[in-house]
Enzyme design. Structure first.
Site, PDB file in Angstrom:
ATOM      1  N   GLU A 120       0.834  -1.222   0.000  1.00 10.82           N
ATOM      2  CA  GLU A 120       0.000   0.000   0.000  1.00 10.82           C
ATOM      3  C   GLU A 120       0.858   1.256   0.000  1.00 10.82           C
ATOM      4  O   GLU A 120       0.345   2.370   0.077  1.00 10.82           O
ATOM      5  CB  GLU A 120      -0.909  -0.007   1.237  1.00 10.82           C
ATOM      6  CG  GLU A 120      -1.914  -1.150   1.265  1.00 10.82           C
ATOM      7  CD  GLU A 120      -2.652  -1.278  -0.050  1.00 10.82           C
ATOM      8  OE1 GLU A 120      -2.600  -2.376  -0.653  1.00 10.82           O
ATOM      9  OE2 GLU A 120      -3.262  -0.279  -0.496  1.00 10.82           O
ATOM     10  N   ARG A 158      18.143   7.314 -22.957  1.00 10.32           N
ATOM     11  CA  ARG A 158      18.124   7.724 -24.374  1.00 10.32           C
ATOM     12  C   ARG A 158      18.657   9.141 -24.555  1.00 10.32           C
ATOM     13  O   ARG A 158      19.101   9.527 -25.623  1.00 10.32           O
ATOM     14  CB  ARG A 158      16.689   7.692 -24.918  1.00 10.32           C
ATOM     15  CG  ARG A 158      16.034   6.341 -24.984  1.00 10.32           C
ATOM     16  CD  ARG A 158      14.615   6.478 -25.504  1.00 10.32           C
ATOM     17  NE  ARG A 158      14.600   7.012 -26.860  1.00 10.32           N
ATOM     18  CZ  ARG A 158      14.817   6.259 -27.949  1.00 10.32           C
ATOM     19  NH1 ARG A 158      15.093   4.973 -27.813  1.00 10.32           N
ATOM     20  NH2 ARG A 158      14.777   6.780 -29.167  1.00 10.32           N
TER      21      ARG A 158
HETATM   22  N1  LIG Z   1       1.365   4.972 -11.429  1.00 12.49           N
HETATM   23  C1  LIG Z   1       2.644   4.923 -10.929  1.00 12.49           C
HETATM   24  N2  LIG Z   1       3.665   5.711 -11.328  1.00 12.49           N
HETATM   25  O1  LIG Z   1       4.748   5.323 -10.627  1.00 12.49           O
HETATM   26  N3  LIG Z   1       4.468   4.317  -9.778  1.00 12.49           N
HETATM   27  C2  LIG Z   1       3.160   4.030  -9.940  1.00 12.49           C
HETATM   28  C3  LIG Z   1       2.404   2.975  -9.256  1.00 12.49           C
HETATM   29  O2  LIG Z   1       1.302   2.696  -9.703  1.00 12.49           O
HETATM   30  N4  LIG Z   1       2.889   2.315  -8.143  1.00 12.49           N
HETATM   31  C4  LIG Z   1       2.094   1.244  -7.551  1.00 12.49           C
HETATM   32  C5  LIG Z   1       1.961   1.434  -6.062  1.00 12.49           C
HETATM   33  N5  LIG Z   1       3.270   1.560  -5.434  1.00 12.49           N
HETATM   34  C6  LIG Z   1       3.165   1.641  -3.951  1.00 12.49           C
HETATM   35  C7  LIG Z   1       2.309   2.783  -3.491  1.00 12.49           C
HETATM   36  C8  LIG Z   1       0.961   2.563  -3.218  1.00 12.49           C
HETATM   37  C9  LIG Z   1       0.200   3.638  -2.805  1.00 12.49           C
HETATM   38  C10 LIG Z   1       0.783   4.871  -2.656  1.00 12.49           C
HETATM   39  C11 LIG Z   1       2.122   5.031  -2.955  1.00 12.49           C
HETATM   40  N6  LIG Z   1       2.884   3.977  -3.375  1.00 12.49           N
HETATM   41  C12 LIG Z   1       4.027   2.684  -5.988  1.00 12.49           C
HETATM   42  C13 LIG Z   1       4.183   2.550  -7.490  1.00 12.49           C
END
Ligand SMILES: Nc1nonc1C(=O)N1CCN(Cc2ccccn2)CC1
Length: 250
Positions: A120, A158
């Site tokens: 989470e 890149r």
């Molecule tokens: N969209 C995105 N762009 O970068 N990362 C994501 C992304 O979906 N994720 C999945 C949940 N992770 C854990 C999380 C859950 C809840 C709040 C904060 N962090 C982070 C990375």
């Protein structure tokens, strides 16, 4: 460019280091990648890195101690590599959207520490204490930050001088000049009755450049008009777009 990545799954990053442009750039020392696993910074026998959220609710939250210890170790390594103030980036849906302008800015940094969360999320005190900027690769939810980190790293690599065979390629990439890309063709000239636009076979490089610019402007107008709102057009571009619009049959 040195990347230090905090991740529970360092093996995932072979997708960046083992293939294509990114592999060649690594072999040419255009960038370095070091992964740090928070489990290596735990003090209990179970190598615990998460716990239940205060206040209840589903899922688990990543503990602050192993993450902050891993970030500190990564920052020390960055400092030893000569990068005295590496930017610490947390990949998260709550972050600012990653776009080509941000990629170009980040590619000018000498070192980046990327924090990949799972579950989470991470304890908020990690973000407050050590994260400089939260970045999102899009408005959808992934299983963790690793794919977001790799998307960011790929787009940054890149931009590094020497990464692409032809430096001009990076400038011609989609979004580089705020427009979508033009259509591309290669052999054969006639494929199942579908032919290549004559201008591309003409050898007239001025006309080819104009055709490609017109197609890029037209495509952007049709598919991503929001990008045109942010872009001042030159006289030539305005004329080419006007011609495209008048020739476009809806
Ligand atoms: N969209 C995105 N762009 O970068 N990362 C994501 C992304 O979906 N994720 C999945 C949940 N992770 C854990 C999380 C859950 C809840 C709040 C904060 N962090 C982070 C990375």
């Amino acid at each position: 460019m040195r990347f230090d990545v905090i991740t529970l799954f360092p093996e995932m990053f072979s997708a960046i280091t083992d293939f294509g442009i990114n592999r060649r750039a690594l072999e040419k020392d255009l960038y370095a990648l070091h992964c740090w696993n928070p489990r290596d910074f735990t003090a209990d026998n179970y190598r615990t890195i998460d716990d239940r959220p205060y206040g209840g609710g589903p899922g688990m939250v990543m503990l602050p101690e192993p993450l902050l210890a891993a970030i500190e170790a990564a920052k020390v390594a960055q400092n030893q590599a000569g990068n005295l103030a590496p930017k610490v980036i947390y990949l998260s849906p709550q972050g600012q959207p990653l776009d080509q302008a941000a990629v170009k800015q980040l590619s000018a940094c000498s070192g980046l520490v990327l924090l990949c969360g799972r579950y989470e999320g991470v304890d908020e005190r990690v973000i407050k204490h050590s994260v400089d900027v939260e970045v999102s690769i899009g408005d959808y939810v992934l299983s963790g930050g690793e794919l977001g980190a790799m998307v960011m790293m790929d787009s940054i690599i890149r931009q590094l001088p020497g990464a692409l065979n032809h430096n001009l390629s990076a400038q011609q990439d989609s979004f580089e000049d705020g427009l979508l890309d033009c259509p591309h063709y290669t052999r054969p000239e006639d494929y199942r009755g579908m032919t290549v636009p004559d201008v591309l076979l003409s050898g007239n490089h001025a006309e080819i450049r104009r055709w490609r610019l017109k197609q890029a402007l037209g495509r952007t107008w049709l598919r991503r008009p929001d990008l045109l709102d942010q872009r001042v057009l030159s006289k030539e571009e305005a004329r080419l777009l006007s011609d495209f619009k008048s020739e476009h049959i809806t």
